[in-house]
Design a protein around this motif. Sequence first.
Motif, PDB file in Angstrom:
ATOM      1  N   LEU A  91     106.082  56.284  -8.228  1.00 35.00           N
ATOM      2  CA  LEU A  91     105.776  56.301  -6.804  1.00 35.00           C
ATOM      3  C   LEU A  91     104.341  55.825  -6.616  1.00 35.00           C
ATOM      4  CD1 LEU A  91     106.111  57.132  -3.788  1.00 35.00           C
ATOM      5  CD2 LEU A  91     105.496  59.469  -4.485  1.00 35.00           C
ATOM      6  N   ASP A  92     104.182  54.722  -5.901  1.00 39.95           N
ATOM      7  CA  ASP A  92     102.857  54.218  -5.547  1.00 39.95           C
ATOM      8  C   ASP A  92     102.631  54.470  -4.057  1.00 39.95           C
ATOM      9  OD1 ASP A  92     102.199  53.300  -8.084  1.00 39.95           O
ATOM     10  OD2 ASP A  92     103.169  51.370  -7.744  1.00 39.95           O
ATOM     11  N   MET A  93     101.572  55.202  -3.754  1.00 36.09           N
ATOM     12  CA  MET A  93     101.215  55.500  -2.371  1.00 36.09           C
ATOM     13  C   MET A  93     100.173  54.496  -1.904  1.00 36.09           C
ATOM     14  SD  MET A  93     103.117  58.121  -1.647  1.00 36.09           S
ATOM     15  CE  MET A  93     102.431  59.054  -0.269  1.00 36.09           C
ATOM     16  N   LEU A  94     100.475  53.809  -0.791  1.00 36.11           N
ATOM     17  CA  LEU A  94      99.628  52.733  -0.296  1.00 36.11           C
ATOM     18  C   LEU A  94      98.923  53.125   0.996  1.00 36.11           C
ATOM     19  CD1 LEU A  94     101.865  49.564  -0.786  1.00 36.11           C
ATOM     20  CD2 LEU A  94     100.197  50.561  -2.358  1.00 36.11           C
ATOM     21  N   ASP A  95      97.829  52.421   1.280  1.00 29.31           N
ATOM     22  CA  ASP A  95      97.126  52.523   2.550  1.00 29.31           C
ATOM     23  C   ASP A  95      97.286  51.197   3.277  1.00 29.31           C
ATOM     24  OD1 ASP A  95      95.401  52.718   4.676  1.00 29.31           O
ATOM     25  OD2 ASP A  95      93.648  53.275   3.503  1.00 29.31           O
TER      26      ASP A  95
ATOM     27  N   MET B  31     100.299  62.786  -0.314  1.00 31.54           N
ATOM     28  CA  MET B  31      99.988  62.412   1.056  1.00 31.54           C
ATOM     29  C   MET B  31      99.192  61.104   1.141  1.00 31.54           C
ATOM     30  SD  MET B  31      98.802  66.168   2.465  1.00 31.54           S
ATOM     31  CE  MET B  31      99.008  65.666   4.174  1.00 31.54           C
ATOM     32  N   VAL B  32      99.376  60.415   2.260  1.00 30.38           N
ATOM     33  CA  VAL B  32      98.479  59.347   2.695  1.00 30.38           C
ATOM     34  C   VAL B  32      98.247  59.519   4.195  1.00 30.38           C
ATOM     35  CG1 VAL B  32      99.029  57.609   0.954  1.00 30.38           C
ATOM     36  CG2 VAL B  32     100.455  57.780   2.997  1.00 30.38           C
ATOM     37  N   TRP B  33      97.154  58.928   4.663  1.00 27.81           N
ATOM     38  CA  TRP B  33      96.916  58.941   6.109  1.00 27.81           C
ATOM     39  C   TRP B  33      97.556  57.730   6.765  1.00 27.81           C
ATOM     40  CZ3 TRP B  33      91.991  59.127   3.244  1.00 27.81           C
ATOM     41  CH2 TRP B  33      91.530  57.859   2.865  1.00 27.81           C
ATOM     42  N   ASP B  34      97.696  57.793   8.088  1.00 29.62           N
ATOM     43  CA  ASP B  34      98.044  56.633   8.909  1.00 29.62           C
ATOM     44  C   ASP B  34      96.891  56.429   9.886  1.00 29.62           C
ATOM     45  OD1 ASP B  34      99.409  54.480   9.968  1.00 29.62           O
ATOM     46  OD2 ASP B  34     101.049  55.624  10.804  1.00 29.62           O
ATOM     47  N   ASP B  35      97.167  56.113  11.143  1.00 29.86           N
ATOM     48  CA  ASP B  35      96.078  55.825  12.066  1.00 29.86           C
ATOM     49  C   ASP B  35      95.585  57.043  12.845  1.00 29.86           C
ATOM     50  OD1 ASP B  35      98.567  55.799  13.345  1.00 29.86           O
ATOM     51  OD2 ASP B  35      98.007  54.273  14.797  1.00 29.86           O
ATOM     52  N   HIS B  36      96.489  57.950  13.244  1.00 28.87           N
ATOM     53  CA  HIS B  36      96.084  58.994  14.181  1.00 28.87           C
ATOM     54  C   HIS B  36      95.205  60.071  13.552  1.00 28.87           C
ATOM     55  CE1 HIS B  36      98.204  57.530  17.675  1.00 28.87           C
ATOM     56  NE2 HIS B  36      99.262  57.296  16.927  1.00 28.87           N
ATOM     57  N   GLU B  37      95.139  60.139  12.241  1.00 30.51           N
ATOM     58  CA  GLU B  37      94.135  61.000  11.630  1.00 30.51           C
ATOM     59  C   GLU B  37      92.723  60.555  12.005  1.00 30.51           C
ATOM     60  OE1 GLU B  37      97.679  61.290   8.763  1.00 30.51           O
ATOM     61  OE2 GLU B  37      96.714  59.735   9.983  1.00 30.51           O
ATOM     62  N   VAL B  38      92.607  59.303  12.455  1.00 27.61           N
ATOM     63  CA  VAL B  38      91.317  58.774  12.917  1.00 27.61           C
ATOM     64  C   VAL B  38      91.434  58.352  14.375  1.00 27.61           C
ATOM     65  CG1 VAL B  38      89.432  57.171  12.443  1.00 27.61           C
ATOM     66  CG2 VAL B  38      90.904  57.953  10.565  1.00 27.61           C
TER      67      VAL B  38
ATOM     68  N   GLN C  61      84.695  60.636  -4.917  1.00 26.21           N
ATOM     69  CA  GLN C  61      84.776  59.199  -5.088  1.00 26.21           C
ATOM     70  C   GLN C  61      85.764  58.567  -4.117  1.00 26.21           C
ATOM     71  OE1 GLN C  61      82.586  57.642  -7.065  1.00 26.21           O
ATOM     72  NE2 GLN C  61      83.306  55.761  -6.112  1.00 26.21           N
ATOM     73  N   ARG C  62      86.900  59.230  -3.893  1.00 33.51           N
ATOM     74  CA  ARG C  62      87.864  58.644  -2.964  1.00 33.51           C
ATOM     75  C   ARG C  62      87.300  58.631  -1.551  1.00 33.51           C
ATOM     76  NH1 ARG C  62      92.669  60.844  -5.908  1.00 33.51           N
ATOM     77  NH2 ARG C  62      93.479  59.055  -7.022  1.00 33.51           N
ATOM     78  N   LEU C  63      86.592  59.682  -1.175  1.00 35.60           N
ATOM     79  CA  LEU C  63      85.958  59.691   0.131  1.00 35.60           C
ATOM     80  C   LEU C  63      84.914  58.584   0.222  1.00 35.60           C
ATOM     81  CD1 LEU C  63      85.275  60.913   2.885  1.00 35.60           C
ATOM     82  CD2 LEU C  63      83.790  62.539   1.720  1.00 35.60           C
ATOM     83  N   LEU C  64      84.128  58.424  -0.810  1.00 31.72           N
ATOM     84  CA  LEU C  64      83.088  57.403  -0.807  1.00 31.72           C
ATOM     85  C   LEU C  64      83.680  56.013  -0.645  1.00 31.72           C
ATOM     86  CD1 LEU C  64      80.043  56.802  -1.197  1.00 31.72           C
ATOM     87  CD2 LEU C  64      80.507  56.608  -3.645  1.00 31.72           C
ATOM     88  N   ASP C  65      84.759  55.733  -1.350  1.00 26.15           N
ATOM     89  CA  ASP C  65      85.385  54.417  -1.303  1.00 26.15           C
ATOM     90  C   ASP C  65      86.421  54.296  -0.185  1.00 26.15           C
ATOM     91  OD1 ASP C  65      83.888  53.709  -3.492  1.00 26.15           O
ATOM     92  OD2 ASP C  65      85.471  54.122  -4.939  1.00 26.15           O
ATOM     93  N   GLN C  66      86.662  55.393   0.538  1.00 24.81           N
ATOM     94  CA  GLN C  66      87.718  55.433   1.557  1.00 24.81           C
ATOM     95  C   GLN C  66      89.034  54.927   0.957  1.00 24.81           C
ATOM     96  OE1 GLN C  66      86.395  53.521   5.160  1.00 24.81           O
ATOM     97  NE2 GLN C  66      84.774  54.998   5.473  1.00 24.81           N
ATOM     98  N   ARG C  67      89.349  55.440  -0.208  1.00 23.00           N
ATOM     99  CA  ARG C  67      90.506  54.956  -0.969  1.00 23.00           C
ATOM    100  C   ARG C  67      91.479  56.094  -1.198  1.00 23.00           C
ATOM    101  NH1 ARG C  67      90.603  51.793  -6.789  1.00 23.00           N
ATOM    102  NH2 ARG C  67      92.590  52.625  -7.526  1.00 23.00           N
ATOM    103  N   ILE C  68      92.732  55.877  -0.854  1.00 23.87           N
ATOM    104  CA  ILE C  68      93.746  56.900  -1.076  1.00 23.87           C
ATOM    105  C   ILE C  68      94.957  56.346  -1.824  1.00 23.87           C
ATOM    106  CG2 ILE C  68      95.095  56.612   1.055  1.00 23.87           C
ATOM    107  CD1 ILE C  68      94.985  59.748   1.265  1.00 23.87           C
ATOM    108  N   PHE C  69      95.018  55.056  -2.111  1.00 21.38           N
ATOM    109  CA  PHE C  69      96.172  54.533  -2.844  1.00 21.38           C
ATOM    110  C   PHE C  69      96.086  55.000  -4.295  1.00 21.38           C
ATOM    111  CE2 PHE C  69      93.005  51.164  -2.338  1.00 21.38           C
ATOM    112  CZ  PHE C  69      92.784  50.693  -3.623  1.00 21.38           C
ATOM    113  N   ARG C  70      97.256  55.439  -4.826  1.00 30.30           N
ATOM    114  CA  ARG C  70      97.286  56.041  -6.151  1.00 30.30           C
ATOM    115  C   ARG C  70      98.735  56.134  -6.635  1.00 30.30           C
ATOM    116  NH1 ARG C  70      97.334  59.487  -2.050  1.00 30.30           N
ATOM    117  NH2 ARG C  70      97.876  61.703  -2.280  1.00 30.30           N
TER     118      ARG C  70
END
Length: 569
Positions: A303-307, A234-241, A284-293
Motif C-alpha cells: 500500500l502506497d499512500m500518496l499526496d 492516514m493522508v490529508w486532503d484539502d479541507h485539513e487546510v 522531518q515529515r512536518l519539515l518537508d510537508q511530506r506524507i507519502f509513504r
Amino acid sequence: MTISRRTFLQMLAAASVTSVISPSVLAHRKWTPRPEDLLPGDAFRHGVASGDPLYHRVILWTRVTPRSVNQRIPVKCVVAKDPQMNHLVSSFKTFASEDADFTVKIDAVGLRPDETYYYQFYAIGEASPVGRTRTLPINTDKIRLGVASCSNLPAGFFGAYGLLAQQQDLNAIVHLGDYTYEYGNETYGNGTDINRIPEPDKETVTLADYRTRISQYRQDRHLQEAHRLHPWIMVWDDHEVANDAYRDGAENHQVDSEGDWEIRKAAALRAYFEWLPVRDPKGQRLLDQRIFRRFRFGDLVQLDMLDTRLFGREQQAPMLIDGVTSELLVSPQELFFFLNEINRADRQLLGAEQESWLYQQIEQAVDSSTQWHLIGQQVMMGQLTVAAEGLPPGVRIPLNTDQWDGYAGARNRFLDFLQTQNIENTVILTGDFHSSWAHDITFNPYDNTMYDGATGTGSRAVEFVGPAISSPFFVDPDPALVKGLEQFALFNNPHTKYVDLENNGYMVVDIDRYRARAEYYHIDNVLNPDTGESLAAAVETVTGSNHATLVEGQVASRQPQKQFSRVIV
C-alpha cells in the motif's frame, strides 16, 4: 518581517519534536503513580489512537487535558496481550507539554508481526480507555482494510465511524483525507439543530484555530471508537487546510485577509501531526510537508499512500462546463487553452519527486513478487467527462478539473508506466468525492478501439471511490434527480461499473490471492447518531484482469437519459 518557507517550517518542526520521544530517553526518570490504582477520568477526554503500523512497531497516541497550561505532564503507556492489561509486553514513558498541545505519540517498538495488542495511558492520576491495535503481517494470504474519508462535523453525525469500528478482522483503517473541515458553521453544513457547531465558529486560519477544530472532532464518540479499536493509516486532503488546495495556494485562501499561505499551511499540518497517529521522525515529515509513504502486508499487498493535494500539485484549471446544462463556463478560446494545459505532457499532480518515488515503490513491489499494489490517494482518477456541441470529434470536457481529469498529462504518465512495465493488479483507493464509484482505469475509455467496457481489455488498473462519512454530494437532493444523474453517469462512462451519488458510509476492501473486493456500506441516516447500515454493493477485480465487476447490489440502468435542469453539488 518576511519569513522564508524553510525557516518557518524549521521553527515549527523544532517546536513539535517533543511530541514523539524514545522510551529509552526517559527510562531513568522516577515514575510515581501506580497504574493499578487509577480510574478513567477527564484527563483523556480525546480518547486513544494508534496508527502507521509496521511489522514490529506502531504509533500510540493520546492527549492529556492539562490542569494548567504550564504543566509538563509525565505520561506512561503500557502494552499488553490482553484487554485486561494483565500480560504486559512493554511500557514507555514520556511527557505531554504545551509545545505539542499536550498530545503524546509513542513509537512502540519491539512488537511481533501480525499480532493484536492492547495499550493504555496513565497521567495525572487517571487512566485512559484501553486501545486495541495490530501490527502488519509478514506472511498472509488475506487482509481486510476499512476505507473512510470526508467527515464534516456540522453536516451530520459520525455514525459511519462507529459502524466501521465494529467491523471484524480489519488489519487497519485507511483514511483518505478531509478528516476535518476548515469552514465555520452554515458554510458547508449547518450544525445548529444537531448541536454540532464547529469550534471556533469561523474559518480556521491560525495554529490555535486548527488545534481547536481537531480537538472538537476528536471528542466525537464514534470517531474515538474507530480510533480505539483499529490502527489507522492516514493522508490529508484539502479541507485539513483549505478548500481546493494546491502546492502554492487554495481556492479558499485569500492572502489579503488570511495572510501568507505557507504559514497557514504549516500551522494546519503541525496540528495534523500533533493530533493524529502519524509517524513523524524528529519532525522531518512536518519539515518537508511530506506524507507519502509505504506499507507492506507480506508479499500479498503493498500500500502506497500518496499526496495528490499539497506536495507537488500545480494550480487547478477553472471549471470549464456545467455538467447538468452543458453550458460552457469559459469562452471557446479559453476552453482550448485550458484543455491544452490539462493535457500538457509535464502537467504535475504528484510532483516530480513523489512521482519518481511511486514508480520506484511499484518496481520494488514487482521485484519482491508482491501480488497486489494498492494506492491510497485523494482525488478521483477515473475519467468523468462530457462531449459538447460544436467541439471536434473526440474532444471531451472534464466535469471536475480538481481531479486527475484536470491533470491528464500526469495520469497518462502513470498509465504509460504501468503499461510499459507490464504491471498488473493495481487498485486505487480514493476519497474526496462524497459518493461511491468503481472504475476501470484506462487511457481513453471513450474510444472502443482502446478499451472494451464489457471485457476490460485496455484497462491498466481499477479504482474504488468510497463514500463520505458525513459530507454530502448534493445539497437538498431530489431523489428522482439523483437516480437520473446516476444513470446519466453510467451511460456516458463505459469504464464506470458502479455509482451511488446519495449515500454516506465507508468501504471495506477485502483482498486474497484470487481477487480484491470492495464492499460499499451505506448508512441509513446521517442525522441519526446511531444509524443502521446496509451492504449496498460489492465490486471485485480478479487477479490479472485489471477489470472491475459488480458482484453484489444493483447498478442504475445504462439507458440514455434526458438533460436535467438543476443540481447543487
